[in-house]
Design a protein around this motif. Structure first.
Motif, PDB file in Angstrom:
ATOM      1  N   GLY A 206      17.780  56.308  41.666  1.00  0.00           N
ATOM      2  CA  GLY A 206      17.349  55.417  42.538  1.00  0.00           C
ATOM      3  C   GLY A 206      18.272  53.886  42.229  1.00  0.00           C
ATOM      4  N   CYS A 207      19.706  54.216  41.813  1.00  0.00           N
ATOM      5  CA  CYS A 207      20.165  53.140  41.536  1.00  0.00           C
ATOM      6  C   CYS A 207      21.179  52.589  42.985  1.00  0.00           C
ATOM      7  N   ALA A 208      20.706  51.655  43.316  1.00  0.00           N
ATOM      8  CA  ALA A 208      21.206  51.178  44.837  1.00  0.00           C
ATOM      9  C   ALA A 208      22.643  50.391  44.628  1.00  0.00           C
ATOM     10  N   ARG A 209      23.121  50.353  43.454  1.00  0.00           N
ATOM     11  CA  ARG A 209      24.470  49.804  43.350  1.00  0.00           C
ATOM     12  C   ARG A 209      25.548  50.608  43.897  1.00  0.00           C
ATOM     13  N   VAL A 210      25.475  51.707  44.087  1.00  0.00           N
ATOM     14  CA  VAL A 210      26.319  52.909  44.611  1.00  0.00           C
ATOM     15  C   VAL A 210      25.832  53.574  45.993  1.00  0.00           C
ATOM     16  N   PRO A 211      26.639  53.508  47.102  1.00  0.00           N
ATOM     17  CA  PRO A 211      26.024  54.100  48.365  1.00  0.00           C
ATOM     18  C   PRO A 211      26.062  55.556  48.381  1.00  0.00           C
ATOM     19  N   ALA A 212      24.723  56.021  48.580  1.00  0.00           N
ATOM     20  CA  ALA A 212      24.251  57.334  48.327  1.00  0.00           C
ATOM     21  C   ALA A 212      25.010  58.325  49.299  1.00  0.00           C
ATOM     22  N   PRO A 213      25.642  59.251  48.979  1.00  0.00           N
ATOM     23  CA  PRO A 213      26.288  60.132  50.040  1.00  0.00           C
ATOM     24  C   PRO A 213      25.189  60.619  51.123  1.00  0.00           C
ATOM     25  N   ALA A 214      25.947  60.659  52.048  1.00  0.00           N
ATOM     26  CA  ALA A 214      25.166  60.984  53.340  1.00  0.00           C
ATOM     27  C   ALA A 214      25.601  62.558  53.755  1.00  0.00           C
ATOM     28  N   GLY A 215      26.791  63.011  53.404  1.00  0.00           N
ATOM     29  CA  GLY A 215      27.235  64.259  53.546  1.00  0.00           C
ATOM     30  C   GLY A 215      28.484  64.316  52.685  1.00  0.00           C
ATOM     31  N   TRP A 216      28.925  65.887  52.720  1.00  0.00           N
ATOM     32  CA  TRP A 216      30.104  66.255  51.758  1.00  0.00           C
ATOM     33  C   TRP A 216      30.489  67.462  52.302  1.00  0.00           C
ATOM     34  N   ILE A 217      31.976  67.563  52.133  1.00  0.00           N
ATOM     35  CA  ILE A 217      32.794  68.761  52.832  1.00  0.00           C
ATOM     36  C   ILE A 217      33.106  69.582  51.539  1.00  0.00           C
ATOM     37  N   LEU A 218      32.926  70.968  51.386  1.00  0.00           N
ATOM     38  CA  LEU A 218      33.273  71.847  50.399  1.00  0.00           C
ATOM     39  C   LEU A 218      34.169  73.099  50.867  1.00  0.00           C
ATOM     40  N   ALA A 219      35.033  73.764  49.996  1.00  0.00           N
ATOM     41  CA  ALA A 219      35.576  74.965  50.252  1.00  0.00           C
ATOM     42  C   ALA A 219      35.164  75.916  49.377  1.00  0.00           C
ATOM     43  N   ASP A 220      34.761  76.952  49.962  1.00  0.00           N
ATOM     44  CA  ASP A 220      34.112  78.260  49.269  1.00  0.00           C
ATOM     45  C   ASP A 220      35.446  79.407  49.158  1.00  0.00           C
ATOM     46  N   LEU A 221      36.195  79.098  47.937  1.00  0.00           N
ATOM     47  CA  LEU A 221      37.507  79.780  47.792  1.00  0.00           C
ATOM     48  C   LEU A 221      36.996  80.519  46.575  1.00  0.00           C
ATOM     49  N   PRO A 222      38.072  81.587  46.327  1.00  0.00           N
ATOM     50  CA  PRO A 222      38.266  82.494  44.901  1.00  0.00           C
ATOM     51  C   PRO A 222      38.620  81.683  43.843  1.00  0.00           C
ATOM     52  N   ALA A 223      38.181  82.045  42.675  1.00  0.00           N
ATOM     53  CA  ALA A 223      38.206  81.160  41.417  1.00  0.00           C
ATOM     54  C   ALA A 223      39.781  80.699  41.159  1.00  0.00           C
ATOM     55  N   ASP A 224      40.504  81.887  41.261  1.00  0.00           N
ATOM     56  CA  ASP A 224      42.103  81.480  41.107  1.00  0.00           C
ATOM     57  C   ASP A 224      42.963  81.194  42.339  1.00  0.00           C
ATOM     58  N   SER A 225      42.333  80.723  43.276  1.00  0.00           N
ATOM     59  CA  SER A 225      43.023  80.178  44.491  1.00  0.00           C
ATOM     60  C   SER A 225      44.149  79.260  44.220  1.00  0.00           C
ATOM     61  N   LEU A 226      43.917  78.234  43.079  1.00  0.00           N
ATOM     62  CA  LEU A 226      45.181  77.539  42.744  1.00  0.00           C
ATOM     63  C   LEU A 226      46.109  77.931  41.823  1.00  0.00           C
ATOM     64  N   GLY A 227      45.867  79.484  41.338  1.00  0.00           N
ATOM     65  CA  GLY A 227      46.883  80.078  40.362  1.00  0.00           C
ATOM     66  C   GLY A 227      45.893  80.742  39.108  1.00  0.00           C
ATOM     67  N   PRO A 228      46.353  81.569  38.137  1.00  0.00           N
ATOM     68  CA  PRO A 228      45.748  82.058  37.554  1.00  0.00           C
ATOM     69  C   PRO A 228      45.269  81.043  36.294  1.00  0.00           C
ATOM     70  N   GLY A 229      43.642  81.212  36.245  1.00  0.00           N
ATOM     71  CA  GLY A 229      43.118  80.558  35.277  1.00  0.00           C
ATOM     72  C   GLY A 229      42.769  79.146  35.620  1.00  0.00           C
ATOM     73  N   GLN A 230      42.899  78.830  37.067  1.00  0.00           N
ATOM     74  CA  GLN A 230      42.656  77.516  37.411  1.00  0.00           C
ATOM     75  C   GLN A 230      41.504  77.163  37.755  1.00  0.00           C
TER      76      GLN A 230
END
Length: 484
Positions: A206-230
Motif C-alpha cells: 500500500g505504499c503510494a510513493r512508488v508507481p505500481a507496475p501495470a504490466g511486465w514482460i518476461l522470457a521463459d528460457l532454459p536455466a543455462d541460456s546465458l552460460g553454464p551455471g548462470q
C-alpha cells in the motif's frame, strides 16, 4: 480476468543464418549505444539466446525480438561482467526501405541470410512496433518465449500514442500518451529484477510513493541460456516493466539545480524527500524479510570498502594523500562491529540519488528505478542492506549538485551552505517519517558516504575528468578526522 493470448511464431526467426546476417551490423551499432556496458573492449562475436518474430518479417513491417550474447575479452577487475558474455535485449524493425523520419534509427542493410536486401533499424523509434508491445501487454500475450503479464486492476487503453524517451542511459523507455511508461531493460540476467520485484512488493504494502507496475514482460528460457551455471530452473528473465507515467513531475536533480541557480531555498523539498524515503524503507521492511548484520557480515562489508579504496588509489593517484583518512572510516566501522554492535538490514533502493526521484506539481515525491547498480550482479543487488546506504547516496547527491554547479562556473551567491542545509533537512525529514535520524549512526553513514565518494572519483577520472574536482572536494572533507 482475461485469458492470456498465445500466438504462433514463424520459423524464419530461428534460421541459422539470422545472426550471421546481423553480425557485421551489430558489431558496429551495438557499442555506440549508451546502454552498452562493454565499452572499450572489442566485440569478438555474438551468440543467440532467443529470437521471436513479434511481427512477421515478410509482412512489410517486421518486428524481431532478440536476446543476444555479445562476447568480449574479460578484464580481470571488479568492473568485469558477472557473466561469460553480457546478454542484450534488441528490438529490431525490418522494412524494405526506411522512411526519412526513421533515418536516425538505421542499423544497416544485411547482405546475406533471411534479412538480405531488407533494412534493419531500432524499432523503438517507430510507433507501430511500439503499439504492438502495448497491445501484447493488454492481451497478456504469449509470443514464443515471450510472456506479457499485467495487473488487471489497471486499465490499459489501446489509443495511447507512443513516444521514445531520448534521455535514457542503461535502459530504454517508451511513454504512452502521458499515461504509462514502459521501461525496457537492455542488459538481461536471469532472476527477479528488483525494478519489478520491489515496486510490486510496495504496491502490495500500500505504499503510494512508488508507481505500481501495470504490466511486465518476461522470457521463459532454459536455466543455462546465458552460460553454464548462470541460472536456476524456473528463473524468469525480466525484460520490461510498464508503470504509470507521472505527468508533469520534475526530476529531482534538474529541479534542485534550477532552484539553486535561482537562489531559492531547497531545504523544504529536501525534508519532504527525506520523509518519502523513510516511508518507502518502512514499507519495504514490512513487505520483505529483514536480517541482522553482526561482526562477520560487517567486517566483510568494511573489507570490501577498503579493497575498493585500494583499487581506486591505483587508478587515481591523486587519492593517495587522502587514503589513510578515508580508510579510517572503514576501520571505525569494523571496530564497532568487533565490539558487538549489530545493524538491521533490509531491501533498499540500492542506487538512490536526486535523479531517481520525481516531484509532482503538488509537491509530492515519488521514487523510481529500483534496478540498483546495473554493473553489479543481480544476486548482490537483491541482498538486504542497511538503509544508511540509500541515505548516503542521497546525501552525496545534494553535495554533488552544489559542487557541480560550482564546477560549471555558475556564480550563485546562495550556493555556500546549500548542500549542508539540504543534507540536514533530508535527515530531519527522514527521522520524522521513519522514527530514527540517520545521523545517530555517524560511523555507518560516514563509511557509506566515503565508499560512494571513492566510486565517484574513479568514475569521473575515467569518463568526465573535468568533473573530478566535484567528488575530490568530498574526499577532502571525508578524509578529515571525525570530531570527538
Amino acid at each position: 480476468m482475461s485469458e492470456a493470448v498465445t500466438h504462433s511464431v514463424p520459423s524464419a526467426s530461428t534460421s541459422p543464418g539470422l545472426l550471421a546476417s546481423l553480425d557485421p551490423l551489430l558489431r558496429e551499432w551495438l557499442p555506440r549505444q549508451r546502454w552498452f556496458a562493454g565499452k572499450g573492449r572489442p566485440v569478438t562475436g555474438f551468440s543467440l539466446v532467443s529470437a521471436t518474430e513479434v511481427l512477421p518479417l515478410n509482412s512489410g513491417l517486421g518486428l524481431l525480438h532478440l536476446l543476444v550474447r555479445a562476447h568480449q575479452p574479460l578484464v580481470p577487475t571488479q568492473s568485469a561482467p558477472a557473466y561469460p558474455a553480457d546478454c542484450y535485449q534488441l528490438l529490431l524493425g525490418v522494412r524494405e526501405t526506411l522512411p526519412p523520419r526513421l533515418a536516425p534509427a538505421l542499423i544497416g542493410h544485411p547482405t546475406q541470410g533471411p534479412l538480405a536486401g531488407l533494412t534493419v533499424y531500432e524499432a523503438l523509434h517507430d510507433p507501430r512496433p511500439a503499439d504492438v508491445l502495448l497491445e501484447a501487454l493488454r492481451e497478456r500475450a504469449h509470443l514464443g518465449e515471450l510472456r506479457f503479464e499485467r495487473d488487471m486492476a489497471q486499465e490499459i487503453r489501446s489509443d495511447l500514442v507512443p513516444r521514445l524517451v531520448t534521455a535514457e542511459q542503461s535502459n530504454s523507455s517508451l511513454v504512452y500518451g502521458d499515461t504509462f511508461i514502459l521501461k525496457l531493460l537492455r542488459r538481461i540476467v536471469p532472476g527477479i529484477n528488483p525494478d519489478l520485484e520491489l515496486p510490486l512488493a510496495l504496491a502490495r504494502a500500500g505504499c503510494a510513493r512508488v508507481p505500481a507496475p501495470a504490466g511486465w514482460i518476461l522470457a521463459d528460457l532454459p536455466a543455462d541460456s546465458l552460460g553454464p551455471g548462470q541460472g536456476d530452473p524456473g528463473d524468469p528473465y525480466v525484460l520490461g516493466v510498464l508503470q504509470p507515467f507521472l505527468q508533469g513531475a520534475s526530476d529531482g536533480w534538474d529541479l534542485a539545480l534550477r532552484e539553486m541557480a535561482k537562489g531559492e531555498d531547497f531545504s523544504g523539498a529536501a525534508r519532504a524527500l527525506g520523509r518519502a524515503t523513510a516511508e518507502v524503507h518502512t514499507a519495504l521492511a514490512r513487505a520483505l524479510p529483514e536480517v541482522t548484520m553482526g561482526r562477520a557480515q560487517m567486517e566483510v562489508l568494511a573489507e570490501g570498502m577498503t579493497e575498493r579504496l585500494t583499487a581506486a588509489v591505483q587508478t587515481v593517484p591523486s587519492l593517495l594523500p587522502y587514503a589513510p583518512g578515508l580508510r579510517s572510516a572503514f576501520d571505525a566501522l569494523a571496530d564497532l562491529a568487533g565490539e558487538g554492535q549489530t545493524w538491521t538490514a533490509q531491501r533498499i533502493h540500492g542506487d538512490l540519488h536526486l535523479g531517481q526521484c520525481l516531484r509532482s506539481p503538488s509537491g509530492s515525491w515519488s521514487l523510481i528505478d529500483f534496478e540498483g547498480e546495473p554493473s553489479k550482479p543481480l544476486a548482490e543487488r537483491r541482498l538486504p542492506q542497511p538503509t544508511a546506504r540509500d541515505v548516503a547516496g542521497m546525501l552525496r547527491s545534494f553535495d554533488y549538485a552544489a559542487h557541480s554547479l560550482r564546477a560549471e562556473g555558475t556564480q550563485v551567491s546562495a550556493v555556500s551552505g546549500w548542500a549542508d542545509a539540504c543534507r540536514a533537512a533530508y535527515c530531519s525529514g527522514y527521522a520524522e517519517a521513519g522514527g530514527r535520524d540517520p545521523r545517530t549512526d555517524p560511523v555507518l553513514l560516514r563509511a557509506y558516504e566515503t565508499d560512494k565518494a571513492i566510486y565517484e572519483v574513479v568514475y569521473e577520472a575515467r569518463h568526465r575528468p573535468d568533473w573530478l574536482p566535484v567528488p575530490m572536494a568530498a574526499v577532502r572533507r571525508l578524509a578529515l578526522p571525525e570530531p570527538s
